[in-house]
Design an enzyme around this catalytic site. Structure first.
Site, PDB file in Angstrom:
ATOM      1  N   GLY A  40       0.828  -1.198   0.000  1.00  0.00           N
ATOM      2  CA  GLY A  40       0.000   0.000   0.000  1.00  0.00           C
ATOM      3  C   GLY A  40       0.859   1.243   0.000  1.00  0.00           C
ATOM      4  O   GLY A  40       2.021   1.210   0.412  1.00  0.00           O
ATOM      5  N   VAL A  46       4.139   4.323   3.302  1.00  0.00           N
ATOM      6  CA  VAL A  46       4.173   3.213   2.360  1.00  0.00           C
ATOM      7  C   VAL A  46       4.249   1.930   3.175  1.00  0.00           C
ATOM      8  O   VAL A  46       4.875   1.889   4.240  1.00  0.00           O
ATOM      9  CB  VAL A  46       5.371   3.326   1.384  1.00  0.00           C
ATOM     10  CG1 VAL A  46       6.697   3.285   2.130  1.00  0.00           C
ATOM     11  CG2 VAL A  46       5.317   2.231   0.326  1.00  0.00           C
ATOM     12  N   VAL A  47       3.573   0.890   2.711  1.00  0.00           N
ATOM     13  CA  VAL A  47       3.578  -0.406   3.386  1.00  0.00           C
ATOM     14  C   VAL A  47       4.161  -1.438   2.434  1.00  0.00           C
ATOM     15  O   VAL A  47       3.701  -1.574   1.298  1.00  0.00           O
ATOM     16  CB  VAL A  47       2.163  -0.832   3.817  1.00  0.00           C
ATOM     17  CG1 VAL A  47       2.222  -2.137   4.612  1.00  0.00           C
ATOM     18  CG2 VAL A  47       1.493   0.256   4.635  1.00  0.00           C
ATOM     19  N   ASP A 158     -12.782   4.778  10.204  1.00  0.00           N
ATOM     20  CA  ASP A 158     -12.497   4.590   8.778  1.00  0.00           C
ATOM     21  C   ASP A 158     -12.661   3.123   8.386  1.00  0.00           C
ATOM     22  O   ASP A 158     -11.881   2.578   7.610  1.00  0.00           O
ATOM     23  CB  ASP A 158     -11.097   5.089   8.433  1.00  0.00           C
ATOM     24  CG  ASP A 158     -10.919   5.337   6.928  1.00  0.00           C
ATOM     25  OD1 ASP A 158     -11.933   5.580   6.243  1.00  0.00           O
ATOM     26  OD2 ASP A 158      -9.779   5.294   6.445  1.00  0.00           O
TER      27      ASP A 158
END
Length: 371
Positions: A40, A46-47, A158
């Protein structure tokens, strides 16, 4: 009504406890090997998949920038760490393994959820992949995770299919809730009111700038159930203004055509959650007792190895499509402008889905909706 600006230095509802997980300052790359697989990406994070050099175990490394828009947002990241620690004993919340800190970033080493996002199960092209019985099990696990958070006065704020991962895709694994960058602690003396979240998943009270409660998460669970069962996003419109209008007026399609393959109990469950007045929505605990969630076929749920050969064929189809659909993020990218779940190829996606998390404030678009 003026818009409340997002400011890392003045946000209420953050946990202020000191994280119990040590903040290691050693070089992350001495202990983990980053793979080419990016899980992601957002504006400030950032992952990526990583592998422990000592054990060979797979993890998700989430790199979070400490400064955002020129502001020090370290407190926000520490809040996210504190929430993950608080939920460590909950099997349906992603597990935090380690934390590293550099001069510019904090790196969360998270449990790796190999099954990806349940958003993939919402795609119309994969409607035959998951039965209503499977959806019952997934929704029950989501409710168990959310109930745990609510018991600890944490609202996620979320919840969406992109922020709920699976431990495996075949057999269909267990739920892992991620992305706590927007979560908040409630229950203190001051009311929590913020414009936050992903547009098509916003609850009416957020649009109206009313106090946020645990009921806000329950609205999102109703949306998730709707999407898993109908493979359609209930409120997204042709443009931003129509989306907010649909939410404000709770314009939901419950037509026979839309719900032709959905049971009446499932419809009742969704309708109980997608109500404008948050006080009329059931809690996560009461939802767990809903009749729909008691309609389990225990054979297919707990013996996936006995599924038919056709199911295996469907699984191969899903695996093939995964290369074209959004990958799991394994956590928040910490900002409502993040676009970590935008697919590289949207040819598979229904036009009823949107991915733009960076829309203007709803108050700027449709001021006539709010009093």
């Amino acid at each position: 009504m003026s818009r409340r600006r997002f400011d890392c230095r003045s946000i209420s509802g953050l946990l202020t406890t000191t994280p119990q997980t040590p903040m290691k300052t050693e070089n992350f790359n001495n202990f983990y090997t980053l793979t080419p697989k990016e899980l992601g990406r957002g504006k400030f994070a950032v992952v990526r998949q990583c592998i422990s050099k000592s054990t060979g175990q797979e993890y998700a490394a989430k790199f979070l920038k400490k400064r955002r828009r020129g502001q020090d947002c370290r407190a926000e990241i520490l809040h996210e760490i504190a929430v993950l620690e608080l939920a460590r004993s909950c099997p349906h919340v992603i597990n935090l393994h380690e934390v590293y800190e550099t001069a510019t970033e904090i790196i969360l080493v998270l449990e790796y959820a190999a099954g990806g996002e349940i958003f993939n199960l919402c795609l119309p092209e994969l409607a035959e992949m998951v039965s209503e019985n499977d959806v019952i099990r997934l929704i029950k696990q989501i409710l168990e995770g959310v109930h745990y958070l609510h018991q600890n006065n944490i609202v996620h704020l979320d919840l969406k299919p992109q922020n709920i991962l699976l431990s495996s895709i075949y057999p269909l694994g267990d739920i892992k809730i991620v992305d706590f960058g927007m979560s908040r602690k409630i229950g203190n003396a001051s009311e929590l009111r913020e414009i936050m979240g992903t547009p098509e998943y916003l609850a009416p009270e957020i649009l109206n700038y009313d106090p946020i409660t645990t009921a806000t998460d329950m609205w999102n669970i109703g949306i998730i159930a709707y999407m898993l069962l109908t493979h359609t996003s209930p409120f997204v419109g042709e443009d931003n203004q129509e989306t907010y209008l649909n939410i404000s007026q709770v314009n939901v399609d419950y037509s026979e055509e839309m719900f032709s393959s959905v049971s009446q109990l499932a419809t009742d469950f969704i309708q109980s959650l997608l109500v404008k007045n948050p006080e009329k929505r059931p809690t996560a605990e009461s939802c767990l007792s809903h009749s729909w969630l008691q309609q389990w076929d225990f054979g297919s749920l707990f013996h996936p190895e006995e599924t038919s050969e056709s199911s295996q064929t469907q699984d191969l189809s899903l695996r093939s499509s995964e290369d074209k659909t959004p990958k799991s993020c394994n956590g928040s990218c910490g900002d409502r402008e993040d676009k970590e779940n935008i697919p590289e190829d949207d040819s598979l996606l229904s036009k009823r889905f949107r991915f733009d998390d960076s829309l203007p404030s709803p108050h700027e678009l449709v001021p006539d909706l709010f009093c």
